[in-house]
Design a protein around this motif. Structure first.
Motif, PDB file in Angstrom:
ATOM      1  N   MET A   2       0.989  -1.245   0.082  1.00 29.36           N
ATOM      2  CA  MET A   2       0.005  -0.085   0.080  1.00 29.36           C
ATOM      3  C   MET A   2       1.067   1.103   0.010  1.00 29.36           C
ATOM      4  N   GLY A  54       0.158   4.721   0.736  1.00 33.41           N
ATOM      5  CA  GLY A  54      -0.928   5.881   1.053  1.00 33.41           C
ATOM      6  C   GLY A  54      -0.532   7.358   0.675  1.00 33.41           C
ATOM      7  N   TRP A  61     -12.830  10.490   5.099  1.00 33.13           N
ATOM      8  CA  TRP A  61     -12.478   9.438   4.168  1.00 33.13           C
ATOM      9  C   TRP A  61     -12.545   7.963   5.033  1.00 33.13           C
ATOM     10  N   LYS A 119     -11.953   4.309   3.586  1.00 34.92           N
ATOM     11  CA  LYS A 119     -10.434   4.533   3.612  1.00 34.92           C
ATOM     12  C   LYS A 119      -9.767   4.120   4.900  1.00 34.92           C
ATOM     13  N   HIS A 137      -1.823   2.616   5.711  1.00 39.05           N
ATOM     14  CA  HIS A 137      -3.011   3.520   5.287  1.00 39.05           C
ATOM     15  C   HIS A 137      -3.134   4.122   4.122  1.00 39.05           C
ATOM     16  N   ASP A 138      -4.386   4.035   3.746  1.00 37.88           N
ATOM     17  CA  ASP A 138      -4.754   4.742   2.386  1.00 37.88           C
ATOM     18  C   ASP A 138      -4.504   6.256   2.587  1.00 37.88           C
ATOM     19  N   TRP A 162      -9.079  14.233  -3.243  1.00 38.27           N
ATOM     20  CA  TRP A 162      -8.640  13.019  -3.460  1.00 38.27           C
ATOM     21  C   TRP A 162      -8.341  12.924  -5.204  1.00 38.27           C
TER      22      TRP A 162
END
Length: 212
Positions: free
Chosen positions: A1, A3, A28, A33, A85-86, A208
């Motif tokens: 991931m 982020g 979010w 997310k 984390h996103d 985003w």
């Protein structure tokens, strides 16, 4: 991931920096997310809010990760959070000191809240200069906006002249944003059908998209 790191930065006090950081992160998180909030502001307002959130919801039910840190470890810890984390939202200190520079340098996007007044717009210049030095993209967000009028349009036009993108979505001057923080919550959790929540969701989506 991998982020996305977003730094909320503004050297002028009273612009709603911490309130915006909290509401974006929770927005979010509510959208599915994984979100982390990093408090590097010596005032620690975000961390006080998070402690109240734990007291209200329970330590295992906050829905977001929180970290309070400062100094040379900041960039390393933010990068660590970004791996799991996103999105990582940093609430930066109000002055262009070392921590603020690290926060800006680490960001994929620097979001600068500004109230619709000439004084507030002029006060963004040090933050914009810092982002320019660190070669980080910036987005201005009009915050605490009264009923739409000529002043907002004039300030938005002047902001555009600075060569910095201005978010199409803005946040109204709504007492619910600050009021919800008292219990460690956000407006979406205290008044989910309010106009302010619509504004937040639209702004979060715009930010985003800007990261793509």
């Amino acid at each position: 991931m991998a982020g996305r790191v977003i730094t909320i930065a503004q050297q002028k006090g009273g612009a709603g920096k911490t309130t915006l950081a909290i509401h974006l992160a929770v927005t979010w998180a509510r959208a599915g997310k994984s979100a982390a909030l990093v408090d590097i502001d010596p005032q620690g307002s975000l961390s006080y809010w998070y402690a109240q959130r734990e007291a209200t919801l329970g330590a295992d039910a906050t829905g977001i990760t929180h970290l309070q840190i400062s100094g040379w470890r900041t960039q390393r810890e933010v990068e660590r959070l970004a791996k799991t984390h996103d999105v990582v939202v940093i609430d930066s200190p109000p002055h262009a000191e070392t921590d603020a520079r690290i926060a800006v340098r680490t960001a994929a996007l620097v979001v600068v809240p500004v109230q619709p007044s000439p004084m507030d717009l002029w006060a963004t210049r040090p933050t914009l200069d810092l982002a320019r030095v660190e070669k980080r993209p910036v987005m201005l967000v009009m915050n605490r906006v009264p009923a739409r009028g000529r002043l907002l349009d004039a300030v938005a036009a002047k902001a555009a002249e600075l060569g910095v993108p201005v978010a199409a979505e803005s946040l109204g001057n709504r007492i619910g944003f600050a009021g919800s923080l008292m219990d460690g919550l956000t407006l979406a959790e205290t008044d989910p059908k309010s106009k302010g929540v619509e504004e937040l969701e639209a702004l979060a989506a715009e930010i985003w998209t800007a990261l793509d």
